[in-house]
Design a protein around this motif. Structure first.
Motif, PDB file in Angstrom:
ATOM      1  N   ASP A   1       9.669  -0.229  -2.577  1.00 31.42           N
ATOM      2  CA  ASP A   1       9.320  -0.633  -3.976  1.00 31.42           C
ATOM      3  C   ASP A   1       8.085  -0.589  -4.291  1.00 31.42           C
ATOM      4  OD1 ASP A   1       8.309  -2.882  -2.948  1.00 31.42           O
ATOM      5  OD2 ASP A   1      10.386  -3.815  -2.797  1.00 31.42           O
ATOM      6  N   GLU A   2       7.904  -0.771  -5.737  1.00 32.36           N
ATOM      7  CA  GLU A   2       6.448  -0.570  -6.074  1.00 32.36           C
ATOM      8  C   GLU A   2       5.575  -1.683  -5.543  1.00 32.36           C
ATOM      9  OE1 GLU A   2       5.456   1.390  -8.558  1.00 32.36           O
ATOM     10  OE2 GLU A   2       3.285   0.543  -8.669  1.00 32.36           O
ATOM     11  N   GLN A   3       5.832  -2.954  -5.140  1.00 35.54           N
ATOM     12  CA  GLN A   3       5.045  -3.839  -4.364  1.00 35.54           C
ATOM     13  C   GLN A   3       4.569  -3.245  -2.985  1.00 35.54           C
ATOM     14  OE1 GLN A   3       7.060  -7.502  -3.443  1.00 35.54           O
ATOM     15  NE2 GLN A   3       5.286  -8.756  -3.940  1.00 35.54           N
ATOM     16  N   HIS A   4       5.835  -2.799  -2.437  1.00 33.80           N
ATOM     17  CA  HIS A   4       5.299  -2.099  -1.041  1.00 33.80           C
ATOM     18  C   HIS A   4       4.250  -0.861  -1.211  1.00 33.80           C
ATOM     19  CE1 HIS A   4       8.545  -4.289   0.800  1.00 33.80           C
ATOM     20  NE2 HIS A   4       8.063  -4.065   1.977  1.00 33.80           N
ATOM     21  N   LEU A   5       4.497  -0.123  -2.206  1.00 38.70           N
ATOM     22  CA  LEU A   5       3.602   0.991  -2.236  1.00 38.70           C
ATOM     23  C   LEU A   5       2.099   0.430  -2.605  1.00 38.70           C
ATOM     24  CD1 LEU A   5       5.561   3.350  -4.599  1.00 38.70           C
ATOM     25  CD2 LEU A   5       5.438   3.392  -2.399  1.00 38.70           C
ATOM     26  N   VAL A   6       2.070  -0.461  -3.272  1.00 42.79           N
ATOM     27  CA  VAL A   6       0.652  -0.739  -3.752  1.00 42.79           C
ATOM     28  C   VAL A   6      -0.069  -1.595  -2.542  1.00 42.79           C
ATOM     29  CG1 VAL A   6      -0.654  -2.453  -5.075  1.00 42.79           C
ATOM     30  CG2 VAL A   6       1.113  -1.160  -6.224  1.00 42.79           C
ATOM     31  N   GLN A   7       0.681  -2.178  -1.732  1.00 38.73           N
ATOM     32  CA  GLN A   7       0.098  -3.037  -0.688  1.00 38.73           C
ATOM     33  C   GLN A   7       0.132  -2.291   0.352  1.00 38.73           C
ATOM     34  OE1 GLN A   7       1.561  -7.002   0.196  1.00 38.73           O
ATOM     35  NE2 GLN A   7       2.212  -7.283  -1.964  1.00 38.73           N
ATOM     36  N   ILE A   8       0.838  -1.164   0.765  1.00 35.25           N
ATOM     37  CA  ILE A   8       0.578  -0.360   1.746  1.00 35.25           C
ATOM     38  C   ILE A   8      -0.674   0.679   1.596  1.00 35.25           C
ATOM     39  CG2 ILE A   8       1.346   1.881   2.639  1.00 35.25           C
ATOM     40  CD1 ILE A   8       4.373   0.781   2.486  1.00 35.25           C
ATOM     41  N   GLU A   9      -0.966   0.968   0.301  1.00 35.42           N
ATOM     42  CA  GLU A   9      -2.193   1.810   0.206  1.00 35.42           C
ATOM     43  C   GLU A   9      -3.348   0.753   0.494  1.00 35.42           C
ATOM     44  OE1 GLU A   9      -2.902   3.487  -3.877  1.00 35.42           O
ATOM     45  OE2 GLU A   9      -4.029   5.010  -3.138  1.00 35.42           O
ATOM     46  N   LEU A  10      -3.493  -0.391  -0.159  1.00 37.93           N
ATOM     47  CA  LEU A  10      -4.519  -1.419   0.144  1.00 37.93           C
ATOM     48  C   LEU A  10      -4.383  -1.430   1.584  1.00 37.93           C
ATOM     49  CD1 LEU A  10      -6.498  -3.421  -0.915  1.00 37.93           C
ATOM     50  CD2 LEU A  10      -4.692  -4.910  -1.001  1.00 37.93           C
ATOM     51  N   GLY A  11      -3.414  -2.009   2.248  1.00 38.37           N
ATOM     52  CA  GLY A  11      -3.375  -2.219   3.813  1.00 38.37           C
ATOM     53  C   GLY A  11      -3.823  -1.065   4.585  1.00 38.37           C
ATOM     54  N   SER A  12      -3.661   0.213   4.180  1.00 36.56           N
ATOM     55  CA  SER A  12      -3.928   1.248   5.007  1.00 36.56           C
ATOM     56  C   SER A  12      -5.450   1.607   4.902  1.00 36.56           C
ATOM     57  CB  SER A  12      -3.173   2.717   4.430  1.00 36.56           C
ATOM     58  OG  SER A  12      -1.979   2.562   4.614  1.00 36.56           O
ATOM     59  N   ARG A  13      -6.129   1.267   3.539  1.00 30.90           N
ATOM     60  CA  ARG A  13      -7.472   1.220   3.080  1.00 30.90           C
ATOM     61  C   ARG A  13      -8.245   0.410   4.212  1.00 30.90           C
ATOM     62  NH1 ARG A  13     -10.484   3.512   2.491  1.00 30.90           N
ATOM     63  NH2 ARG A  13     -11.934   3.209   0.716  1.00 30.90           N
ATOM     64  N   LEU A  14      -7.566  -0.809   4.528  1.00 35.09           N
ATOM     65  CA  LEU A  14      -8.211  -1.683   5.207  1.00 35.09           C
ATOM     66  C   LEU A  14      -7.787  -1.917   6.905  1.00 35.09           C
ATOM     67  CD1 LEU A  14      -8.220  -4.231   2.583  1.00 35.09           C
ATOM     68  CD2 LEU A  14     -10.164  -3.175   3.008  1.00 35.09           C
ATOM     69  N   HIS A  15      -6.841  -0.859   7.216  1.00 29.63           N
ATOM     70  CA  HIS A  15      -6.206  -1.290   8.345  1.00 29.63           C
ATOM     71  C   HIS A  15      -7.159  -1.380   9.698  1.00 29.63           C
ATOM     72  CE1 HIS A  15      -6.657   3.138   8.904  1.00 29.63           C
ATOM     73  NE2 HIS A  15      -6.382   2.930  10.221  1.00 29.63           N
ATOM     74  N   ASP A  16      -8.202  -0.752   9.626  1.00 28.66           N
ATOM     75  CA  ASP A  16      -9.116  -0.712  10.850  1.00 28.66           C
ATOM     76  C   ASP A  16     -10.462  -1.830  10.728  1.00 28.66           C
ATOM     77  OD1 ASP A  16      -7.922   0.666  12.852  1.00 28.66           O
ATOM     78  OD2 ASP A  16      -8.674   2.426  12.190  1.00 28.66           O
TER      79      ASP A  16
END
Ligand code: FE2
Length: 369
Positions: free
Chosen positions: A205-220
């Motif tokens: 869902d949209e909530q996952h998509l937005v947060q996955i992108e944010l989390g990926s940008r910050l994962h390391d």
């Protein structure tokens, strides 16, 4: 200033006749005629209806600023008409006219949204006064409504601006890491891109998509807490160095937890992107579906980019070879569904394949070159 001049008749603005519209509803024709005469003298454009049902039809044809309505009518009584008007034309002021001087009935009408009521027999001045007051109340309500709407729009704009500033400050954190570890330049952006493609393939869902992108940008981001000598070491790490590097998911999670309270999926990406599907990952040794889906997605995206990106001491792997490696490790290191979703996205060219594999020139780029 006359009452009429105070009236903002939004409904008549588009027509040449700018007089405020009034609908008179009464089953007695002589009474309608009397009211019509009084209100036309007061500057209204009047229409009339002999029943509640006819009144609804008239309002459907042309809304009105004011409805003056009898209570006792066949088919649809005044209270039912009042409810319908409140529901469908909430900006219309309704003044009830009733033959009975009944306090309970008046209270019922006011409770259902009538602006005012007058009792029969009425005096001309009483009608003019009540109608004037009703329209002034309507004007205030409309001003209040406009003010609230503007306020809501301003609050929303401020919230958006705040969110952008917040994301910009998170971005500067990611930038700080890329300065410390130049070889990760572009890595988080690409991981975000791949992770989004996988998430879309999986139908998240949209909530996952937005947060996955944010989390990926910050994962390391937790690598900020890793020694630079280890981070930039040209060659295999010792066990101690490996364990030190692998502290970065928890360090990142600690840094971001207070900032991302409203983005739990993004936090999961940061903490759990090095978990393995078989439970032999870090830091929590989660396995299978116990690993949050967003982290399973990010793990595939992260590994693909790590394999296809060059390091000073090794060239990047070809895309097909990296995909084959992901498939080989599906079920052990990676969630097989995420690997297959990535394979489909790759085949569909759901994202640009990186020209960014070419490293950004840095002080150490002579090595990479
Ligand atoms: Fe990582």
């Amino acid at each position: 200033m006359s009452t009429i001049s105070l009236v903002r008749d939004t409904m008549s603005e588009s027509s040449a006749d700018t007089r405020p519209r009034c609908l008179i509803v009464d089953d007695e024709a002589p009474l309608r005629a009397v009211l019509r005469r009084i209100l036309e003298q007061q500057g209204f454009h009047c229409r009339d209806a002999a029943s509640g049902v006819d009144a609804v039809v008239a309002l459907e044809q042309e809304p009105a600023s004011l409805v003056l309505s009898d209570y006792h009518m066949p088919e649809m009584d005044g209270v039912e008409l009042l409810r319908t008007i409140r529901d469908r034309w909430p900006d219309t002021a309704v003044v009830m006219v009733t033959a009975v001087s009944d306090v309970e009935l008046a209270v019922q009408c006011l409770a259902n949204g009538a602006m005012d009521y007058v009792t029969k027999p009425f005096r001309v001045e009483e009608i003019r006064g009540r109608v004037g007051q009703a329209l002034e109340k309507r004007e205030l309500l409309l001003e209040n409504k406009t003010y609230r709407e503007n306020l809501e729009a301003r609050v929303q704009a401020q919230a958006r601006a705040y969110e952008e500033l917040f994301l910009a400050s998170l971005q500067s954190l990611a930038d700080a890491l890329e300065v410390k570890d130049p070889y990760t330049w572009g890595h988080s952006v690409r991981v975000g891109r791949y992770a989004m493609a996988i998430a879309i393939e999986l139908g998240l869902d949209e909530q996952h998509l937005v947060q996955i992108e944010l989390g990926s940008r910050l994962h390391d981001i937790g690598k900020i807490g890793v020694r630079e000598t280890v981070l930039n070491k040209d060659g295999p790490l010792t066990d101690e160095e490996y364990h030190h590097v692998m502290e970065h998911p928890v360090i990142g999670w600690r840094i971001l937890s207070p900032l991302l309270r409203d983005a739990p999926h993004a936090l999961s990406v940061v903490r759990s992107h090095h978990e393995r599907y078989d439970g032999r990952g870090a830091p929590d040794h989660l396995a299978g579906d116990n690993i949050p889906i967003e982290a399973r997605v990010a793990a595939v995206a992260d590994s693909f980019d790590a394999m296809t990106s060059g390091r000073p001491y090794r060239a990047g792997m070809a895309v097909d070879d990296a995909m084959a490696e992901l498939e080989r490790c599906a079920g052990s290191q990676f969630d097989p569904e995420c690997v297959q979703a990535f394979k489909r996205a790759l085949a569909a060219r759901a994202f640009p394949l990186p020209d960014s594999f070419v490293r950004r020139p840095t002080s150490r780029s002579a090595v990479a070159a």
